[in-house]
Design a protein around this motif. Structure first.
Motif, PDB file in Angstrom:
ATOM      1  N   VAL A  34       0.907  -1.243   0.092  1.00 25.57           N
ATOM      2  CA  VAL A  34      -0.248  -0.007  -0.008  1.00 25.57           C
ATOM      3  C   VAL A  34       0.823   1.047  -0.183  1.00 25.57           C
ATOM      4  N   PRO A  35       0.594   2.262  -0.820  1.00 30.10           N
ATOM      5  CA  PRO A  35       1.417   3.626  -0.726  1.00 30.10           C
ATOM      6  C   PRO A  35       1.218   4.064   0.627  1.00 30.10           C
ATOM      7  N   PHE A  36       2.301   4.662   1.185  1.00 33.59           N
ATOM      8  CA  PHE A  36       2.502   5.282   2.506  1.00 33.59           C
ATOM      9  C   PHE A  36       3.186   6.657   2.473  1.00 33.59           C
ATOM     10  N   GLU A  37       2.472   7.669   2.738  1.00 34.18           N
ATOM     11  CA  GLU A  37       2.874   9.073   2.607  1.00 34.18           C
ATOM     12  C   GLU A  37       3.505   9.517   4.040  1.00 34.18           C
ATOM     13  N   PRO A  38       4.843   9.572   4.039  1.00 39.84           N
ATOM     14  CA  PRO A  38       5.333   9.889   5.429  1.00 39.84           C
ATOM     15  C   PRO A  38       4.793  11.422   5.811  1.00 39.84           C
ATOM     16  N   THR A  39       4.830  11.614   7.262  1.00 41.68           N
ATOM     17  CA  THR A  39       4.231  12.607   7.898  1.00 41.68           C
ATOM     18  C   THR A  39       5.141  13.769   7.864  1.00 41.68           C
ATOM     19  N   VAL A  40       6.435  13.452   7.636  1.00 44.24           N
ATOM     20  CA  VAL A  40       7.565  14.448   7.867  1.00 44.24           C
ATOM     21  C   VAL A  40       8.424  14.386   6.434  1.00 44.24           C
ATOM     22  N   ALA A  41       8.445  15.671   5.623  1.00 42.35           N
ATOM     23  CA  ALA A  41       8.964  15.575   4.400  1.00 42.35           C
ATOM     24  C   ALA A  41      10.539  15.175   4.428  1.00 42.35           C
ATOM     25  N   VAL A  42      11.208  15.121   5.555  1.00 41.89           N
ATOM     26  CA  VAL A  42      12.400  14.478   5.199  1.00 41.89           C
ATOM     27  C   VAL A  42      12.560  13.127   5.088  1.00 41.89           C
ATOM     28  N   TYR A  43      11.591  12.388   5.563  1.00 42.29           N
ATOM     29  CA  TYR A  43      11.652  11.045   5.330  1.00 42.29           C
ATOM     30  C   TYR A  43      11.111  10.557   3.946  1.00 42.29           C
TER      31      TYR A  43
END
Length: 337
Positions: free
Chosen positions: A324-333
């Motif tokens: 499943v696509p997973f969007e990190p909550t912190v941009a640096v990750y």
């Protein structure tokens, strides 16, 4: 069609996925029950990791109702500032956050008066509690209501009442620990009365999502079993409880055979029997296990405890396992994810 990463709405709160961090004691508060830097790091790291809802550790509604002298508290207005900081950190990284309101009852170890429905010690390592008077009971009900008002001021999204694991409310529910002969003991309805009155008192101050954590199996002859909680859950639902968080054990000493998903059938029994939303717990450690519980209709939410201690980024790992696509909550990750 992966359910684990579907959003889930409870009243006016929408969780971005169905992964919930279970309330787990950390024993890192100071002796006044105040939030420490540890708590901000501990809970915000799970928010960064992608958890949909974080339930903070058992938080005492009275100082004598703590499990230990290092439990968080919400019995006083001076606790609101620290609790608000936890809320702000969770919200900053996309998680919703709940507080578990608790009274340890006969499992309190902080000294002073130790109270319970009946004067029965948990085991030889604990003090024998005082049997609560009606005035004691009314004071506890008011303490839960006052704590709910403070939790609302702190900005929490969800409240959970701790009615499990041998703490005060649980000991009123179970016939193994409640030997009273007044209106708070004896029949199923009477043993439910304390929880009923706490829920009603909280609802005066709180109109948001409300969970109740229960111990659905006492693992002891003549104790409660999941089928008993069908009626309890129906009553809870009629009072405005939105989710029953289904754990088990610890009201009396007992041998428990724990294995992966061992408590999920308890949640499913209550969900199907009472037609209520439930959270499932109990050695759920992979995305595939969590997804299977949801697909089988065993629960509406997956509540993860120890696995989130081991891996604050469990949601990311579960998404990888389930493709499943997973969007990190912190941009640096984003580079690594």
């Amino acid at each position: 069609m992966v359910k684990l990463f579907e959003s889930y709405t409870i009243r006016d709160i929408t969780l971005k996925n169905r992964i919930v961090m279970a309330p787990m004691c950390t024993y890192e508060a100071n002796v006044d029950g105040e939030v420490q830097p540890f708590h901000l790091t501990h809970y915000s790291s799970r928010a960064v990791g992608g958890v949909g809802l974080i339930i903070t550790e058992a938080t005492a509604v009275l100082p004598e109702g703590r499990i230990s002298t290092n439990d968080l508290g919400i019995w006083n207005h001076h606790h609101i500032e620290g609790q608000s900081a936890i809320v702000a950190q969770a919200h900053a990284y996309g998680a919703k956050i709940a507080i578990q309101l608790a009274h340890a009852g006969r499992k309190s170890t902080v000294g002073g008066r130790i109270v319970a429905p009946s004067a029965l010690a948990f085991d030889e390592n604990y003090h024998t509690p005082e049997e609560m008077t009606t005035a004691d009971i009314e004071a506890v009900i008011q303490a839960f209501a006052d704590a709910a008002a403070r939790a609302q001021q702190a900005g929490f999204d969800v409240l959970e009442i701790h009615a499990a694991h041998g703490y005060l409310v649980n000991t009123f529910l179970s016939p193994l620990t409640n030997k009273r002969t007044d209106s708070y003991g004896g029949s199923t309805e009477n043993r439910y009365r304390l929880l009923r009155n706490i829920i009603d008192a909280i609802r005066v101050n709180w109109d948001g999502p409300l969970f109740v954590r229960v111990s659905a199996h006492d693992y002891t002859e003549d104790g409660l079993v999941p089928e008993d909680f069908i009626q309890f859950a129906r009553w809870m639902s009629s009072q405005g409880v939105d989710v029953v968080d289904v754990s088990s054990g610890a009201v009396v000493p007992a041998i428990i055979n724990a294995y992966p998903l061992y408590q999920v059938p308890f949640a499913k029994t209550i969900k199907e029997g009472a037609n209520v939303a439930v959270g499932a717990v109990g050695l759920i450690t992979t995305g595939h296990e969590a997804e299977q519980v949801l697909q089988d209709g065993g629960a509406d939410l997956i509540i993860i405890g120890r696995e989130l201690l081991r891996d604050p980024y469990f949601p990311y790992r579960a998404a990888k396992q389930l493709d499943v696509p997973f969007e990190p909550t912190v941009a640096v990750y984003k580079r690594g994810w």
